[in-house]
Design an enzyme around this catalytic site. Structure first.
Site, PDB file in Angstrom:
ATOM      1  N   GLU A  43       0.818  -1.218   0.000  1.00  0.00           N
ATOM      2  CA  GLU A  43       0.000   0.000   0.000  1.00  0.00           C
ATOM      3  C   GLU A  43       0.850   1.266   0.000  1.00  0.00           C
ATOM      4  O   GLU A  43       0.367   2.350   0.303  1.00  0.00           O
ATOM      5  CB  GLU A  43      -0.957  -0.026   1.192  1.00  0.00           C
ATOM      6  CG  GLU A  43      -1.891  -1.231   1.102  1.00  0.00           C
ATOM      7  CD  GLU A  43      -2.865  -1.341   2.257  1.00  0.00           C
ATOM      8  OE1 GLU A  43      -2.829  -0.481   3.152  1.00  0.00           O
ATOM      9  OE2 GLU A  43      -3.663  -2.291   2.258  1.00  0.00           O
ATOM     10  N   LYS A  82     -15.798  -1.649   2.256  1.00  0.00           N
ATOM     11  CA  LYS A  82     -15.030  -2.154   1.114  1.00  0.00           C
ATOM     12  C   LYS A  82     -16.029  -2.773   0.149  1.00  0.00           C
ATOM     13  O   LYS A  82     -16.664  -3.778   0.482  1.00  0.00           O
ATOM     14  CB  LYS A  82     -14.033  -3.225   1.576  1.00  0.00           C
ATOM     15  CG  LYS A  82     -12.895  -2.683   2.440  1.00  0.00           C
ATOM     16  CD  LYS A  82     -12.060  -3.840   2.983  1.00  0.00           C
ATOM     17  CE  LYS A  82     -10.799  -3.352   3.677  1.00  0.00           C
ATOM     18  NZ  LYS A  82     -10.111  -4.451   4.390  1.00  0.00           N
TER      19      LYS A  82
END
Length: 430
Positions: free
Chosen positions: A208, A340
């Site tokens: 990330e 999500k």
């Protein structure tokens, strides 16, 4: 006369995500528009998530998505061609029916979500509207405060840190553009601070975009972050605050019935004490998944103890699933939802999950996954929902910056209207 909103073609293909693993991309066509969406994929996944269909076998080490692609092209496409592209909920419900399972394991959540998001984009394009406005209407104007994951541990890194993400939030900034500048400046200062302390090899980045230095104790990253924030010229807490993702399902030992952090064993009460100490010592404003995904009682305890002071976020606990969110609300477990889209599998269900949370006074954090693409849909979704928070990695790697850059564009479009909530990130309207 042809209907400009009629779906005329649906095409799916296998592409690569930010980790070089295959994922599904879908295009939906109308006579006047095209919408394209690529599906993300997670590394630390909740047991109750909708199922991502993978091929198995030797190809791509079993991670191919040709079955999911075929399900779009051969099963879903014939059913939705001819439908009005603006019938988002009808199309989503039709795909859920076609699949026929609770966790979308028949067609694959990656197949269904690709179509769902591409439909929304094709509809927005057909109407000549930005995606955030198509989904959120004229009241979509709250920019999200970024939760930027700058130090990685857990399954996202090769170090010995048990907590998965150490994030910074520019809560004192006046706009998104200013906030992301603060994050970028702090990130680059952090790189220098880590290199000085741990050597040049310690500044390689994780999935990330965050750094994964050879740290072990949970306080180490927090101390280094304080130094970096101050050296970048900002005030820890007042201008830039901390958020943690413990992802504690990953360090819960089922056999022992204990949490293992830094080589030490903790029961639920002892782990709560550790969080209490960290929150009193450092400017932490949010903790995600402080207990494992079935430890509802642990979540209730920490929400009672610390929920008045900080945000307690459920990710693996809720997996964006309205049933589990309702259970959490009834029990008083957590006070915010990590949203999500690929955990639930359609845009309509993700929006329902967000509104279930909002109605109970819960915060909503719109989130990426560790396996991402250049698709920036979640940036638009965060604004569409007025969520006030987005979690989409460090300001590094194009797959993460695609979202930040889209938010910069959206704020520019909403000039004079856009609101950046800062410290009110959990309840932007209070």
């Amino acid at each position: 006369m042809e209907n400009p909103f009629e779906i005329t073609a649906v095409v799916a293909r296998e592409i690569l995500d930010s980790r070089g693993n295959p994922t599904v991309e879908v295009e939906v066509y109308t006579p006047v528009s095209m919408g394209r969406a690529a599906v993300p994929s997670g590394a630390s996944t909740g047991t109750h998530e909708a199922l991502e269909l993978r091929d198995g076998g030797k190809r791509f080490h079993g991670k191919g998505v040709r079955r999911a692609v075929e399900n779009v092209n051969k099963i879903i496409a014939p059913e939705i061609i001819g439908m009005d592209v603006t019938w988002q909920r009808d199309i989503d419900m039709l795909m859920i029916e076609l699949d026929g399972t609770e966790n979308k394991s028949n067609l694959g959540a990656n197949a269904i979500l690709g179509v769902s998001l591409a439909v929304a984009k094709a509809a927005a394009n057909a109407l000549g509207l930005p995606l955030y406005q198509y989904i959120g209407g004229t009241n979509a104007y709250v920019m999200p405060v970024p939760m930027s994951n700058v130090i990685n541990g857990g399954v996202h890194a090769g170090n010995e840190l048990d907590f998965q993400e150490f994030m910074i939030m520019p809560v004192g900034a006046k706009s998104f553009r200013e906030g992301i500048r603060w994050v970028s400046e702090t990130y680059h200062t952090l790189k220098k601070v880590i290199a000085e302390k741990y050597g040049k090899n310690a500044v390689n980045v994780g999935d990330e975009g965050g750094f994964a230095p050879p740290m072990k104790e949970v306080t180490e990253p927090l101390e280094v972050l304080i130094k970096a924030i101050e050296e970048a010229g900002y005030k820890p807490g007042d201008e830039i605050a901390f958020a943690l993702d413990a992802a504690s399902s990953e360090f819960y030992d089922e056999k022992l019935g204990k949490y293992v952090v830094g080589g030490k064993e903790y029961d639920r009460g002892e782990l709560l004490e550790l969080y209490r100490e960290l929150v009193s010592k450092y400017p932490i404003v949010s903790i995600e998944d402080p207990f494992h995904e079935e430890d509802w009682e642990g979540f209730v305890m920490i929400t009672r103890e610390l929920g008045g002071k900080i945000q307690i976020v459920g990710d693996d606990l809720f997996v964006t699933n309205p049933k589990r969110i309702r259970k959490g609300i009834e029990m008083g477990a957590a006070n915010a939802l990590l949203l999500k889209v690929n955990q639930i599998g359609t845009l309509s269900e993700a929006i329902d999950a967000a509104y279930t949370a909002f109605r109970a006074g819960y915060g909503v954090v719109v989130s990426h996954r560790s396996g991402e693409t250049e698709d920036a849909t979640i940036a638009d979704l965060a604004v569409a929902l007025n969520a006030g928070q987005i979690k989409t990695g460090a300001p590094a790697r194009s797959d993460r910056n695609a979202k930040y850059n889209q938010l910069i564009r959206i704020e520019e479009e909403l000039e004079g209207i856009a609101v950046y909530p800062g410290k009110r990130f959990r309840n932007p309207f209070l």
